[in-house]
Design a protein around this motif. Sequence first.
Motif, PDB file in Angstrom:
ATOM      1  N   ALA A 143       0.835  -1.198   0.000  1.00 14.16           N
ATOM      2  CA  ALA A 143       0.000   0.000   0.000  1.00 14.16           C
ATOM      3  C   ALA A 143       0.869   1.246   0.000  1.00 14.16           C
ATOM      4  O   ALA A 143       0.524   2.263  -0.597  1.00 14.16           O
ATOM      5  N   ARG A 144       2.033   1.151   0.685  1.00 16.81           N
ATOM      6  CA  ARG A 144       2.900   2.327   0.779  1.00 16.81           C
ATOM      7  C   ARG A 144       3.656   2.586  -0.520  1.00 16.81           C
ATOM      8  O   ARG A 144       3.760   3.721  -0.972  1.00 16.81           O
ATOM      9  N   VAL A 145       4.165   1.512  -1.152  1.00 14.87           N
ATOM     10  CA  VAL A 145       5.027   1.751  -2.316  1.00 14.87           C
ATOM     11  C   VAL A 145       4.257   1.854  -3.623  1.00 14.87           C
ATOM     12  O   VAL A 145       4.734   2.478  -4.572  1.00 14.87           O
ATOM     13  N   LEU A 146       3.080   1.275  -3.683  1.00 14.60           N
ATOM     14  CA  LEU A 146       2.383   1.216  -4.971  1.00 14.60           C
ATOM     15  C   LEU A 146       2.153   2.574  -5.630  1.00 14.60           C
ATOM     16  O   LEU A 146       2.446   2.737  -6.812  1.00 14.60           O
ATOM     17  N   PRO A 147       1.654   3.576  -4.874  1.00 16.75           N
ATOM     18  CA  PRO A 147       1.452   4.881  -5.516  1.00 16.75           C
ATOM     19  C   PRO A 147       2.742   5.454  -6.088  1.00 16.75           C
ATOM     20  O   PRO A 147       2.746   6.004  -7.201  1.00 16.75           O
ATOM     21  N   TRP A 148       3.840   5.303  -5.352  1.00 14.26           N
ATOM     22  CA  TRP A 148       5.127   5.819  -5.831  1.00 14.26           C
ATOM     23  C   TRP A 148       5.553   5.107  -7.098  1.00 14.26           C
ATOM     24  O   TRP A 148       5.973   5.722  -8.069  1.00 14.26           O
ATOM     25  N   PHE A 149       5.439   3.772  -7.068  1.00  9.10           N
ATOM     26  CA  PHE A 149       5.819   2.981  -8.236  1.00  9.10           C
ATOM     27  C   PHE A 149       4.980   3.379  -9.444  1.00  9.10           C
ATOM     28  O   PHE A 149       5.499   3.582 -10.544  1.00  9.10           O
ATOM     29  N   ALA A 150       3.682   3.490  -9.209  1.00  8.56           N
ATOM     30  CA  ALA A 150       2.786   3.816 -10.314  1.00  8.56           C
ATOM     31  C   ALA A 150       3.124   5.185 -10.881  1.00  8.56           C
ATOM     32  O   ALA A 150       3.204   5.367 -12.105  1.00  8.56           O
ATOM     33  N   GLY A 151       3.365   6.157  -9.976  1.00  2.00           N
ATOM     34  CA  GLY A 151       3.703   7.508 -10.416  1.00  2.00           C
ATOM     35  C   GLY A 151       4.979   7.519 -11.218  1.00  2.00           C
ATOM     36  O   GLY A 151       5.066   8.128 -12.296  1.00  2.00           O
ATOM     37  N   LEU A 152       5.976   6.802 -10.696  1.00  2.00           N
ATOM     38  CA  LEU A 152       7.268   6.745 -11.374  1.00  2.00           C
ATOM     39  C   LEU A 152       7.114   6.118 -12.763  1.00  2.00           C
ATOM     40  O   LEU A 152       7.711   6.581 -13.743  1.00  2.00           O
ATOM     41  N   THR A 153       6.292   5.070 -12.836  1.00  2.00           N
ATOM     42  CA  THR A 153       6.066   4.393 -14.117  1.00  2.00           C
ATOM     43  C   THR A 153       5.471   5.357 -15.135  1.00  2.00           C
ATOM     44  O   THR A 153       5.939   5.452 -16.274  1.00  2.00           O
ATOM     45  N   VAL A 154       4.449   6.108 -14.704  1.00  2.00           N
ATOM     46  CA  VAL A 154       3.800   7.057 -15.611  1.00  2.00           C
ATOM     47  C   VAL A 154       4.806   8.099 -16.084  1.00  2.00           C
ATOM     48  O   VAL A 154       4.895   8.410 -17.283  1.00  2.00           O
ATOM     49  N   LEU A 155       5.612   8.596 -15.143  1.00  2.00           N
ATOM     50  CA  LEU A 155       6.600   9.618 -15.472  1.00  2.00           C
ATOM     51  C   LEU A 155       7.596   9.091 -16.501  1.00  2.00           C
ATOM     52  O   LEU A 155       7.886   9.736 -17.515  1.00  2.00           O
ATOM     53  N   LEU A 156       8.114   7.883 -16.234  1.00  2.00           N
ATOM     54  CA  LEU A 156       9.109   7.299 -17.129  1.00  2.00           C
ATOM     55  C   LEU A 156       8.528   7.060 -18.508  1.00  2.00           C
ATOM     56  O   LEU A 156       9.189   7.280 -19.526  1.00  2.00           O
ATOM     57  N   PHE A 157       7.275   6.602 -18.532  1.00  2.00           N
ATOM     58  CA  PHE A 157       6.649   6.361 -19.828  1.00  2.00           C
ATOM     59  C   PHE A 157       6.463   7.668 -20.588  1.00  2.00           C
ATOM     60  O   PHE A 157       6.656   7.720 -21.807  1.00  2.00           O
TER      61      PHE A 157
END
Lengths: 219, 253, 213
Positions: free
Chosen positions: B25-39
């Motif tokens: 729950a803690r890391v998922l938003p960060w991971f998702a955000g980072l993924t969108v940014l990288l894409f």
Amino acid sequence: MISLFLRDLKLSMRAGGGALIGVLFFMTVVAVVPFAVGPDLNLLSRIGPAILWIGALLASLLGLDRLFQAEREDGSLDLMLMQETPLVLTVLVKCLAHWTATGLPLVIAAPLLGLFMNMSEVAIGATMLTLLVGTPAITFIGATGAAVAVTLPRGGLLVSILVLPLAIPVLIFGVSAAYAAVQDPAPFLPPLLILIAITLFFAVIGPLAAALALRSASD
Amino acid sequence: MSENSLAIRKFSDLANPTRFLALAARVLPWFAGLTVLLFAVGLYLSFTTEGDYQQGETVRIMYVHVPAAWLSMMCYSVMALSALGTLVWRHPLADVAARAAAPIGASFTFLALVTGSLWGKPMWGTWWVWDARLTSVFVLFLMYLGLMALNRAMDEPGKAAKVSAVLILVGFVNIPIIKFSVEWWNTLHQPASVLRLGGSAIDPEFLRPLLVMAVAFTMLFFTLHIAAMRNEIWRRRVTSMRRQAARSAGREA
Amino acid sequence: MPIRLRVEGLSAKRGEDLIFHDISFIVAAGEALIVTGPNGSGKSTLLRVLAGLLTAESGTVRMDDTVADISHPRELCHYLGHRNAMKHELTVEENLSFWKSFMGDSAGGSGIGLEEATEALGLGGISHLPFGYLSAGQQRRMAMAKLLVAYRPVWILDEPTAALDAAADRMFAGLVERHLGAGGIVVAATHQPLGVAARELRMTGFAGVGEVV
């Protein structure tokens, strides 16, 4: 009747159902062929329709033995035999549900595998069409085999052996229609119409014979 | 020594599904955000860099195709590692990880196959050839689907875990075959050009978007994988709660 | 519309063996018939013949005084055999609603709703669960709910209470009582008393002759 159709469809989607397995088997069988005959694209595109048909034939035989056996094992078949609804109709609906769950995915997967076989667009379309009208016949005639073998503990292989010879006409006209679409002199329509006729014929004969076999197999 | 045992404790802490859920729950938003940014960056780079003088615009397909193909293999490696975790260390989350990775891996493999075909039609003149690289990737795709079917067929996760772990490990032979197929056999598919001894053979112009996209895909994988693991844990909890409900029902009657 | 189940000179074979011979009885509306006898005396065979699942060697099974337009007496029967006829993969609700719409109601009555039926068997509120999650006794009770969701005047029950505890036993006896009160007919093979007033058909097994006590 719609409830029976939906129930059978649901059963084949749920865990342990055969819907996914059939397509997977189809893909695997077709994928194995180039290893056997070599990766010559011209050869593959020539034998492509035949390979797709053989793969679809084998894949649609795969789950047939469970068509009535599963119903018999949990006692549902007894209740189906007792109803006012004609047994022929029950069998027909079960066949249609079985085809929708296992046959239709094969038809949908066929174009993808056609690309693997380097088939032309016309050949892919023709093969897909012949599979669409031809595979129900395999299910209908297979229902008879499944009904005959319903009391046997390991009827699975036997059903395939019983049904394969009966399905040969379907294979002949399915493949010849698919080839007629690409090879110019041969007309496409006559074999396709014969294929449709075979399917309609089996749609009557298959459930009738299956119902008869189920009645007499009951004990 | 103490650092080592701390690491082990941290690792076994993760074995607790509840801890894992909290962490997820803690890391998922960060991971998702980072993924969108990288894409966003990766796709921008992919479409703004110059086309190849030979391949023209189709070279841009490579920015999706190559990372997807890498990920298809990495995902299987993650599954193989999880399978080891199930069989050797009996880590309770390993089986969850392997199960959750299979559909993701299948998707990446499918993406790699489709983009490869799209590129192959204008470049090679055909959608598909049966050369070693393509065939072995297709076999990988079939293995993913087979494992998914196996997982679906067995409704008891405990029993399915070991069986599919064995199958995953046996299937792992395919990964080196895919990796080295372009070197062992003389194939139509070009050999590796990014990671190889003696430096990359790709112009930095193409390498930059490719690497960004690769990182983006990897982040996408981890995001999806953690989310899928979380869902799998939830699914198992729901199942056990439903069984519990069935047991307690009608008892007071 | 009182219905009557009339059996005349019934005999049946399994393979080459004559299981029973020349059984005759009449069960009127509101009556229950309990079939008893040792293992292998042909209780199940008799019930399957009544349900039209086996063909009789000789004799007839008839439904008298019924206005229902039927082609075979089995169409007025519920048959609850040893197996539950429920799919483990589907939820209880899916199972029951399938049978409700597939079987429909015989003339002269109508089945009750799913929730009502599961409540009647003391298992309300769990019909959203897959059937396979339930214990053996719960599964049996849910299979009995089939008797309620689709109306049939005649219930043919083979060892209905084998997997049930005492409380569920009593509950089922209440359902049978209610069915009889509404003019239904129950024919049940059982080792335990069913808990309702009933005539008894004792199958002797050997020599294959049954007698109505």
